[in-house]
Design an enzyme around this catalytic site. Sequence first.
Site, PDB file in Angstrom:
ATOM      1  N   HIS A 150      -3.674   3.165  -5.832  1.00 59.71           N
ATOM      2  CA  HIS A 150      -3.984   1.887  -5.177  1.00 59.71           C
ATOM      3  C   HIS A 150      -4.248   0.782  -6.199  1.00 59.71           C
ATOM      4  CE1 HIS A 150      -4.874  -0.306  -1.513  1.00 59.71           C
ATOM      5  NE2 HIS A 150      -5.959  -0.819  -2.084  1.00 59.71           N
TER       6      HIS A 150
ATOM      7  N   ARG B 202       0.837  -1.191   0.000  1.00 62.23           N
ATOM      8  CA  ARG B 202       0.000   0.000   0.000  1.00 62.23           C
ATOM      9  C   ARG B 202       0.876   1.245   0.000  1.00 62.23           C
ATOM     10  NH1 ARG B 202      -2.034  -3.528   3.944  1.00 62.23           N
ATOM     11  NH2 ARG B 202      -4.126  -4.371   3.490  1.00 62.23           N
TER      12      ARG B 202
ATOM     13  N   LYS C 281      -2.393  -2.009   7.649  1.00 65.13           N
ATOM     14  CA  LYS C 281      -3.762  -1.527   7.801  1.00 65.13           C
ATOM     15  C   LYS C 281      -4.533  -2.357   8.810  1.00 65.13           C
ATOM     16  CE  LYS C 281      -7.915  -0.644   5.036  1.00 65.13           C
ATOM     17  NZ  LYS C 281      -8.503  -0.714   3.678  1.00 65.13           N
TER      18      LYS C 281
ATOM     19  N   TYR D 183      -8.742  -8.325  -4.888  1.00 63.18           N
ATOM     20  CA  TYR D 183      -7.588  -7.649  -5.467  1.00 63.18           C
ATOM     21  C   TYR D 183      -6.971  -8.435  -6.608  1.00 63.18           C
ATOM     22  CZ  TYR D 183      -7.393  -4.051  -1.892  1.00 63.18           C
ATOM     23  OH  TYR D 183      -7.674  -2.965  -1.092  1.00 63.18           O
TER      24      TYR D 183
ATOM     25  N   HIS E 179      -3.330 -10.018   3.092  1.00 59.79           N
ATOM     26  CA  HIS E 179      -4.750 -10.305   3.274  1.00 59.79           C
ATOM     27  C   HIS E 179      -4.919 -11.537   4.159  1.00 59.79           C
ATOM     28  CE1 HIS E 179      -4.995  -7.919  -0.537  1.00 59.79           C
ATOM     29  NE2 HIS E 179      -6.004  -7.403   0.142  1.00 59.79           N
TER      30      HIS E 179
ATOM     31  N   ARG F  71      -1.629  -1.859  -6.604  1.00 63.42           N
ATOM     32  CA  ARG F  71      -1.689  -3.021  -5.720  1.00 63.42           C
ATOM     33  C   ARG F  71      -2.514  -4.136  -6.365  1.00 63.42           C
ATOM     34  NH1 ARG F  71      -1.259  -4.883  -0.380  1.00 63.42           N
ATOM     35  NH2 ARG F  71      -3.162  -5.650   0.605  1.00 63.42           N
TER      36      ARG F  71
END
Length: 386
Positions: free
Chosen positions: A317, A212, A237, A352, A343, A320
């Site tokens: 983003h 990120r 995050k 993603y 994740h 990513r």
Amino acid sequence: MASIRKRNGRWNVQVRRKGSSPRSRSFLVKADALEWAREIERSLDRQELGPDRKTLKGITLAELVTRYRDEVLPKKRSCRFETILLDRFMRHSIASKSLNDLQSKDFAQYRDQRLKEVSRLTGRPVTANSLRRELAPLYHMFKMAKAEWHIPTGNPLQDLYLPAIDVRRERRLRPGEEERLLSQARQLRQLNGEPNPYVVPIILFALETAMRQGEILRIELRNIDFERSLLVIPFTKNGHSRTIPLTNKAKACLTLAFAQPRPDQTERNSFEGFARIGPPHVIPTTKAFPIHVEVLKTSWTRICRRATPRIEDLHFHDLRHEAISRLFELGLTVPEVASISGHRTLAQLMRYSHASQEAVRAKLLDRPSISSTMERKALPSPELTI
């Protein structure tokens, strides 16, 4: 404790609690007065009675927001972003209301007004998800006011309706876009006229690591093991650290970034243009990419607009998304990709990962058609032919 006394042949009882208005009542029988006092005290302790209106009339919403901004936000990692949101919110007329007059319908009107506005940055209408992020610190503020500051107020955002909209993106780099991005990034200039040495390595590093934006800008020298080609990401995050492998291109990006001239702290004020690149609260030599997040955002917007042809609807983003999809295309398994991306569930990871339609089409063209395969399966086996 309740106070009780006899006046004019009746028993008058009064109950006081800090943060609540006093309650009083008169009874003919003392036992009834004592029972009523105990019931009121239990209700006040359970916060079942209404708040003290006099206290709430003396506090405006702007004063509560200011206290939250000054006392709570400095302890949060999202301090800079949420400070901007709260400063903007306090310019609205709703901030002048007292807590006593504040109702859920006021925030409903604020919601309807915001959803009709157009963002100055994107030129698109404000979405429900964006508004939800704006109201998140206010929701936490009301919880803090009641639990920590003992302000007897409810949470008018508790039942505020915001439509849930799935805004998942499937944007990937199209043919030629990566080259155009890098070409325009090499033309960026600092305030002193020198080329910006960090934007190109940041873009390439994002495509190599699937990290990120905030994670990239927080990389420090102590987080990198060049010998073992590993990078430790201490703050993510979801609150969990992770360690990812570094490709040769990723290591080259870090080497290039650390090779740039780094003034020490004593020379910092005299270094022309550095205040524009480096964040003011960080010693320049500790960061791999000492560039402020706002400068990177501005640079990204400028790069996309100046590209020929112009690159539309591409967020930083999205790099990513692109990197994670490339990892799958390289043949990495789901656990391997998840260990790199961070994740924690398969559903999050799949949001993603977007297969390239060109790659899927190429695989389909290299295989026999589905119909011909089904026809071969339908043919009887030679051993069964009569």
